[in-house]
Design a protein around this motif. Sequence first.
Motif, PDB file in Angstrom:
ATOM      1  N   ARG A  18       0.833  -1.199   0.000  1.00  0.00           N
ATOM      2  CA  ARG A  18       0.000   0.000   0.000  1.00  0.00           C
ATOM      3  C   ARG A  18       0.870   1.254   0.000  1.00  0.00           C
ATOM      4  O   ARG A  18       0.619   2.208  -0.751  1.00  0.00           O
ATOM      5  CB  ARG A  18      -0.898  -0.027   1.238  1.00  0.00           C
ATOM      6  N   ILE A  19       1.906   1.250   0.832  1.00  0.00           N
ATOM      7  CA  ILE A  19       2.803   2.401   0.910  1.00  0.00           C
ATOM      8  C   ILE A  19       3.564   2.583  -0.395  1.00  0.00           C
ATOM      9  O   ILE A  19       3.737   3.706  -0.886  1.00  0.00           O
ATOM     10  CB  ILE A  19       3.774   2.238   2.101  1.00  0.00           C
TER      11      ILE A  19
ATOM     12  N   SER B  68       2.655  10.816  15.308  1.00  0.00           N
ATOM     13  CA  SER B  68       2.419  11.351  13.963  1.00  0.00           C
ATOM     14  C   SER B  68       2.445  12.874  13.989  1.00  0.00           C
ATOM     15  O   SER B  68       2.242  13.509  15.026  1.00  0.00           O
ATOM     16  CB  SER B  68       1.065  10.874  13.430  1.00  0.00           C
TER      17      SER B  68
ATOM     18  N   THR C 209      -6.792   9.270   4.513  1.00  0.00           N
ATOM     19  CA  THR C 209      -5.747   9.847   5.356  1.00  0.00           C
ATOM     20  C   THR C 209      -4.365   9.465   4.829  1.00  0.00           C
ATOM     21  O   THR C 209      -3.443  10.286   4.803  1.00  0.00           O
ATOM     22  CB  THR C 209      -5.896   9.363   6.808  1.00  0.00           C
ATOM     23  N   ASP C 210      -4.233   8.220   4.390  1.00  0.00           N
ATOM     24  CA  ASP C 210      -2.952   7.774   3.826  1.00  0.00           C
ATOM     25  C   ASP C 210      -2.599   8.557   2.561  1.00  0.00           C
ATOM     26  O   ASP C 210      -1.431   8.817   2.285  1.00  0.00           O
ATOM     27  CB  ASP C 210      -3.010   6.279   3.489  1.00  0.00           C
TER      28      ASP C 210
ATOM     29  N   GLN D 152       3.018   9.904   9.354  1.00  0.00           N
ATOM     30  CA  GLN D 152       2.422   9.012  10.338  1.00  0.00           C
ATOM     31  C   GLN D 152       3.464   8.185  11.098  1.00  0.00           C
ATOM     32  O   GLN D 152       4.322   7.536  10.497  1.00  0.00           O
ATOM     33  CB  GLN D 152       1.421   8.070   9.657  1.00  0.00           C
TER      34      GLN D 152
ATOM     35  N   VAL E 298      -4.748   9.290  13.189  1.00  0.00           N
ATOM     36  CA  VAL E 298      -3.401   8.759  12.979  1.00  0.00           C
ATOM     37  C   VAL E 298      -2.813   8.279  14.309  1.00  0.00           C
ATOM     38  O   VAL E 298      -3.288   8.652  15.383  1.00  0.00           O
ATOM     39  CB  VAL E 298      -2.481   9.828  12.339  1.00  0.00           C
TER      40      VAL E 298
ATOM     41  N   SER F  90      -0.897  11.724   3.229  1.00  0.00           N
ATOM     42  CA  SER F  90       0.326  11.519   4.006  1.00  0.00           C
ATOM     43  C   SER F  90       1.502  11.315   3.065  1.00  0.00           C
ATOM     44  O   SER F  90       1.336  10.865   1.932  1.00  0.00           O
ATOM     45  CB  SER F  90       0.190  10.286   4.911  1.00  0.00           C
TER      46      SER F  90
ATOM     47  N   HIS G  62       4.852   9.099   3.029  1.00  0.00           N
ATOM     48  CA  HIS G  62       5.351   7.917   3.729  1.00  0.00           C
ATOM     49  C   HIS G  62       6.861   7.830   3.542  1.00  0.00           C
ATOM     50  O   HIS G  62       7.354   7.366   2.512  1.00  0.00           O
ATOM     51  CB  HIS G  62       4.640   6.669   3.195  1.00  0.00           C
TER      52      HIS G  62
END
Length: 277
Positions: A6-7, A257, A61-62, A99, A253, A65, A67
């Motif tokens: 996912r990241i 974070s 939310t991701d 996060q 989160v 963000s 990462h």
Amino acid sequence: LDPKDRIQLLNAITTKEWETIGQLFMAQKVSEIVMDDDTLGTFGLSREALEQEVTLTGFGTDLVSVHISQQEIERQTLSAHSVDVLSERMERWGVVALQGVLSKKESLALAEHIYQEVQSPTYAFGGIMEPELRKDYPLEMFDWNTRYYEKVSTFLFPLLNKMLGKDAELVEYSSIVSFPGAGQQNMHPDAGMEQLNDLKTWAKVYSIFVYLDDVDPDMAALDVRPGTHTHFHFLIPEEASMLGSVPQVRMAVPSGSIVIMDSRCHHRGSANNSTKK
């Protein structure tokens, strides 16, 4: 998706590409917003349903963000690439999250200390919307909290230096605690603009929220509408009211974070419907 996959997916898509993906359904959304009631009825649509609020968590939310790598977290040093992506997101969206990048142990210890201070305050609380169960407690710069503050500012310095320059000043140093039962705030910017020239002449102010505790979606998390920090301010009231169903993202989160938000972004503290402390 596996969290690592996912990241990798999130990091592979640029800011501009995310915006273009989001605009895939723009024609449909805009037509729903502006169509008259007769047309709505023909398609079996409800004005009330179309105007309901939409709040995104999880993947939403991701998406807002950045990462960063495990190496950056361990060394507490942002790479030049991360600084570029973070600053681009701030310019375009007015909000970005990092996060779980700070020590959870140190974050929770500081949270407990602040909680005790709020329970037995030695000076007045700051002004805040829905203040009955939501407390804005200014922090005096004592060693028990400045050690953590210095770590955060050192970590973010390359980004803040790029966005604000070497003469940036700290405007406010405070804590916010929302107890169970705290009500939802109205959407608002902390800094409004009335004239187009304000875009050029007003100093930039960024709010940096450091999450000391894990915050679930029902624990008064910050809601933000990305991209509402510039021309959104110059919509006439009727136009702005039509956008009530445009999604906001809920910054639920984990502890450690950081959320950085342009003070002109429209945002609110959501309700605390949790029973957790």
